[in-house]
Design an enzyme around this catalytic site. Structure first.
Site, PDB file in Angstrom:
ATOM      1  N   HIS A 133       1.223  -1.404   0.465  1.00 54.04           N
ATOM      2  CA  HIS A 133       0.077  -0.089   0.041  1.00 54.04           C
ATOM      3  C   HIS A 133       0.875   1.451   0.116  1.00 54.04           C
ATOM      4  CE1 HIS A 133      -3.421   2.169   2.392  1.00 54.04           C
ATOM      5  NE2 HIS A 133      -3.437   3.061   1.034  1.00 54.04           N
ATOM      6  N   HIS A 147       1.506   5.128  -2.420  1.00 52.70           N
ATOM      7  CA  HIS A 147       0.904   5.524  -3.897  1.00 52.70           C
ATOM      8  C   HIS A 147       2.634   6.784  -4.285  1.00 52.70           C
ATOM      9  CE1 HIS A 147      -3.304   5.579  -2.028  1.00 52.70           C
ATOM     10  NE2 HIS A 147      -2.583   5.619  -0.755  1.00 52.70           N
ATOM     11  N   HIS A 190      -9.909   0.761  -0.750  1.00 53.86           N
ATOM     12  CA  HIS A 190      -9.524   1.292   0.193  1.00 53.86           C
ATOM     13  C   HIS A 190     -10.472   1.260   1.068  1.00 53.86           C
ATOM     14  CE1 HIS A 190      -5.626   3.372  -1.315  1.00 53.86           C
ATOM     15  NE2 HIS A 190      -5.445   4.375  -0.506  1.00 53.86           N
ATOM     16  N   GLU A 238     -11.125   3.268   5.732  1.00 52.21           N
ATOM     17  CA  GLU A 238     -10.484   4.298   6.540  1.00 52.21           C
ATOM     18  C   GLU A 238     -10.277   5.949   8.021  1.00 52.21           C
ATOM     19  OE1 GLU A 238      -7.517   7.011   3.585  1.00 52.21           O
ATOM     20  OE2 GLU A 238      -6.184   7.175   4.796  1.00 52.21           O
ATOM     21  N   ASP A 294       1.661   4.177   2.834  1.00 55.90           N
ATOM     22  CA  ASP A 294       1.111   5.006   2.001  1.00 55.90           C
ATOM     23  C   ASP A 294       1.193   6.079   1.349  1.00 55.90           C
ATOM     24  OD1 ASP A 294      -2.124   5.627   1.436  1.00 55.90           O
ATOM     25  OD2 ASP A 294      -2.339   6.511   3.587  1.00 55.90           O
ATOM     26  N   ASP A 295       1.942   7.473   2.390  1.00 61.54           N
ATOM     27  CA  ASP A 295       2.630   8.329   1.566  1.00 61.54           C
ATOM     28  C   ASP A 295       3.480   8.778   2.756  1.00 61.54           C
ATOM     29  OD1 ASP A 295      -0.189   8.862  -0.605  1.00 61.54           O
ATOM     30  OD2 ASP A 295      -0.673   8.844   0.878  1.00 61.54           O
TER      31      ASP A 295
HETATM   32  N1  ADE Z   1      -4.812   8.773  -1.599  1.00 56.02           N
HETATM   33  C1  ADE Z   1      -3.575   8.882  -1.124  1.00 56.02           C
HETATM   34  N2  ADE Z   1      -3.713   8.416   0.301  1.00 56.02           N
HETATM   35  C2  ADE Z   1      -4.197   8.061   0.471  1.00 56.02           C
HETATM   36  C3  ADE Z   1      -5.275   7.198   1.862  1.00 56.02           C
HETATM   37  N3  ADE Z   1      -4.192   7.686   2.661  1.00 56.02           N
HETATM   38  N4  ADE Z   1      -6.165   7.505   1.677  1.00 56.02           N
HETATM   39  C4  ADE Z   1      -6.953   7.576   0.362  1.00 56.02           C
HETATM   40  N5  ADE Z   1      -6.991   8.067  -0.568  1.00 56.02           N
HETATM   41  C5  ADE Z   1      -4.901   8.081  -0.726  1.00 56.02           C
HETATM   42 ZN    ZN Z   2      -3.571   4.874   0.402  1.00 59.36          ZN
END
Ligand code: ADE
Ligand code: ZN
Length: 332
Positions: A16, A18, A196, A199, A277-278
């Site tokens: 996971h 991005h 997703h 969350e 994630d990011d």
């Molecule tokens: N796009 C990038 N990061 C995200 C996240 N944590 N939740 C939903 N969309 C995303």
């Molecule tokens: Zn994500």
């Protein structure tokens, strides 16, 4: 002992991530300069200072703004390559990153520019770094299903370059069922599916992702913990959750890492995995996410190994490759 060294050496998969969320501020400024784009921040320090988020939408606003510096095939290549170098340093032997084509095509960047830049780096990562990868194409859930269909259609000539479709962006108010038909089409074309869910959204969104989108994995899924029946289903069916601890605290899903439920889920027998994630926005790549669990929740090395084994078993790798990597983890 869960030292950072041990965690970096632990063979693991990231499921996971991005790619746009791995755009470090330094690279963002470099690409902005290269493409003659002006950013609304004086420098890297000012940009980093803006990374304070009250919720998911707060973050997404900055994330989409940052992605605008990505213009050329070389930019997407550089972004992906920088991520793969982090993987190499942190023991990630296999990765299944996602990208958001609509974020770029909506700005007039052709689909092939995006996917060819990413794919070239992933291919080089396999050859030069020994990191295998499968790419995931994510639909933006704040847009229409019609737009997702158009994106899938534009992606079909490149079908060999991605393995699954996903669903991301603003969760609340955009339930999985909005994308039921396009997911059915993608699955009929032979793609795997992830989404997703849970969350920020309620457990009902996890149920819908499973029953209506028929996903192979749930991204995040942490709010499933609130629903006893759903928890039992996740355990019984061993449905993987790609959990992202630093993301969850930075986006205030949990007020503090000590509140995070990932290890409770692990001990109950849920197939949880650790992911970043990011990472450029949330303060760490995959090893830092493992490290946070050690520091705040007292994760043991036995639990760390199990999380790494889960990451391999929850991947889309063939069984023979899974078995070989799991053996290496057990030997650590
Ligand atoms: N796009 C990038 N990061 C995200 C996240 N944590 N939740 C939903 N969309 C995303
Ligand atoms: Zn994500």
């Amino acid at each position: 002992m869960c030292t950072l060294d041990f965690l970096n050496q632990l063979p693991k998969a990231e499921l996971h991530l991005h790619l746009e969320g791995s755009l470090e501020p330094e690279l963002m400024f470099r690409l902005a300069y290269r493409n003659d784009i002006s950013l609304p921040y004086k420098d890297v320090v000012a940009l980093k200072a803006a990374y304070q988020f009250a919720n998911l939408q707060d973050f997404l606003n900055l994330y989409y703004q940052g992605a605008a510096v990505l213009q050329t095939e070389q930019d997407f290549y550089d972004l992906t390559w920088a991520y793969l170098l982090r993987c190499k340093a942190q023991g990630v032997v296999h990765t299944e990153p996602c990208f958001d084509p609509q974020t770029h095509t909506a700005r007039g960047i052709p689909f092939d520019v995006v996917i060819n830049g990413i794919s070239a780096a992933l291919k080089q990562g396999e050859v030069e770094l020994g990191i295998s990868s499968y790419l995931i194409l994510s639909f933006l859930r704040h847009l229409s299903e019609d737009d997702a269909f158009k994106t899938l259609e534009a992606a079909m000539p490149y079908r060999d370059q991605f393995i699954a479709v996903g669903l991301d962006s603003s969760e609340q108010g955009n339930p999985p069922e909005k994308f039921q038909r396009v997911f059915a089409k993608a699955r009929a074309e032979g793609f795997k599916a992830v989404a997703h869910a849970g969350e920020e959204g309620p457990p009902a969104y996890v149920w819908a992702a499973l029953d209506m989108l028929k996903v192979d994995r749930i991204d995040h899924g942490i709010r499933a913990y609130e629903d006893v029946e759903l928890m039992q289903r996740l355990i019984d069916e061993q449905i993987p959750l790609t959990v992202c601890p630093l993301s969850n605290t930075r986006l205030k899903v949990f007020s503090d890492m000590q509140e995070h439920t990932i290890l409770k889920m692990l001990e109950r027998g849920v197939m949880v995995t650790v992911n970043s994630d990011d990472p450029a926005y949330f303060g760490g790549y995959v090893s830092e996410n493992y490290m946070a669990l050690y520091q705040s929740l007292g994760m043991t090395d036995v639990q760390a190994r199990q999380l790494a084994i889960n990451s391999i078993n929850a991947s889309f790798l063939p069984d023979i490759k899974k078995r070989a990597i799991v053996q290496n983890i057990k030997a650590m």
